[in-house]
Design an enzyme around this catalytic site. Structure first.
Site, PDB file in Angstrom:
ATOM      1  N   GLU A 147       0.743  -1.303  -0.136  1.00 25.52           N
ATOM      2  CA  GLU A 147      -0.073   0.099  -0.096  1.00 25.52           C
ATOM      3  C   GLU A 147       0.888   1.210  -0.004  1.00 25.52           C
ATOM      4  OE1 GLU A 147      -3.000   0.150  -0.658  1.00 25.52           O
ATOM      5  OE2 GLU A 147      -4.087  -1.706   0.424  1.00 25.52           O
ATOM      6  N   HIS A 186      -3.310   2.426   8.487  1.00 22.34           N
ATOM      7  CA  HIS A 186      -4.170   1.802   7.772  1.00 22.34           C
ATOM      8  C   HIS A 186      -4.579   0.558   8.365  1.00 22.34           C
ATOM      9  CE1 HIS A 186      -6.586  -0.108   4.553  1.00 22.34           C
ATOM     10  NE2 HIS A 186      -5.151  -1.062   4.420  1.00 22.34           N
ATOM     11  N   HIS A 227      -7.815  -3.000   8.871  1.00 21.89           N
ATOM     12  CA  HIS A 227      -8.932  -3.573   8.328  1.00 21.89           C
ATOM     13  C   HIS A 227      -9.965  -3.797   9.543  1.00 21.89           C
ATOM     14  CE1 HIS A 227      -6.474  -5.409   4.645  1.00 21.89           C
ATOM     15  NE2 HIS A 227      -6.523  -4.174   4.582  1.00 21.89           N
ATOM     16  N   TYR A 230     -20.548  13.225  18.090  1.00 22.81           N
ATOM     17  CA  TYR A 230     -19.904  14.583  17.840  1.00 22.81           C
ATOM     18  C   TYR A 230     -18.379  14.217  17.602  1.00 22.81           C
ATOM     19  CZ  TYR A 230     -18.659  14.487  22.916  1.00 22.81           C
ATOM     20  OH  TYR A 230     -18.121  14.115  24.116  1.00 22.81           O
ATOM     21  N   HIS A 237     -12.892  -2.678   2.426  1.00 21.64           N
ATOM     22  CA  HIS A 237     -11.371  -2.638   2.585  1.00 21.64           C
ATOM     23  C   HIS A 237     -10.974  -2.210   4.073  1.00 21.64           C
ATOM     24  CE1 HIS A 237      -7.437  -1.613   0.813  1.00 21.64           C
ATOM     25  NE2 HIS A 237      -7.026  -2.154   2.062  1.00 21.64           N
ATOM     26  N   TYR A 278      -9.204  21.981  23.242  1.00 14.41           N
ATOM     27  CA  TYR A 278      -9.180  20.902  24.084  1.00 14.41           C
ATOM     28  C   TYR A 278      -7.829  20.311  24.917  1.00 14.41           C
ATOM     29  CZ  TYR A 278     -10.396  16.070  25.683  1.00 14.41           C
ATOM     30  OH  TYR A 278     -10.688  14.960  26.447  1.00 14.41           O
TER      31      TYR A 278
END
Length: 211
Positions: free
Chosen positions: A72, A90, A92, A111, A152, A207
């Site tokens: 990837e 990334h 799955h 939110y 994916h 925050y």
């Protein structure tokens, strides 16, 4: 570079421990200057050692290590080229992948979508490791720090590996909440408006602790 690799390996192992990937699926990268450290293809994360470092330049040419980088890689490099990301995760993840097969965007169930830039979009399906998938992901990421990949998984980015990982975990949690709420017969979950999420986005800017 060694510290960055150690953190990358720890993050990759955490994706397995937290159930976000199975086996060698998913991948993690971090940018150090003009070098991108990335998990290698087909190697279980618990077997990675300090000497297994894999690095490429921003054009994808391998500059560190002998193991082949993740398949990837085009998707990771596209994100670094188009954004100010310093890390990409990334996965799955089960619930997020399930949601990616059902909708074109994750409904505004919570939110904390604001932490990803607003409503999370689903990048249309394309074969893994292709430039087409990388381009689809970039379109889904526009103005955002996370997206779903149809049939994916997920992709998030951040200013650090910890931030990118936290965004992945948050995205998976929101997908799980929506699936749970949507599973009750005869009812539909209450959703937030884009304006409500945008208001939270403004509040999130301040925050946490100062400094």
């Amino acid at each position: 570079m060694a510290r960055a690799w150690d953190e990358l390996v720890a993050t990759a192992r955490r994706t397995v421990a937290d159930g976000l990937v199975v086996g060698t699926s998913g991948n993690v990268s971090v940018r150090v200057g003009d070098t991108v450290l990335v998990t290698p293809t087909g190697v279980p994360y618990d077997r990675l050692a300090p000497g297994d470092v894999v690095g490429v330049d921003l054009a994808g040419r391998q500059v560190l290590g002998s193991l082949r980088p993740t398949s990837e890689l085009p998707m990771h490099l596209a994100v670094y080229d188009a954004t100010d990301a310093r890390a990409v995760v990334h996965t799955h993840a089960v619930h997020a992948t399930a949601v990616s097969t059902l909708v074109r965007e994750l409904p505004l169930i919570h939110y904390m979508a604001a932490a990803l830039g607003g409503q999370v979009l689903v990048a249309p399906y394309a074969t893994y490791g292709t430039q087409e998938l990388a381009e689809n992901v970039l379109r889904a990421l526009e103005g955002r720090t996370g997206c779903l990949l149809q049939n994916h998984g997920t992709l998030t980015h951040g200013s650090s590996l910890s931030q990118a990982y936290d965004r992945t975990a948050q995205l998976e949690w929101m997908c799980r909440v929506w699936l749970a709420a949507s599973s009750v017969p005869g009812t539909a979950p209450t959703l937030l408006s884009r304006e409500q999420v945008a208001e939270v986005g403004e509040r999130l800017r301040g925050y946490g602790q100062p400094g």
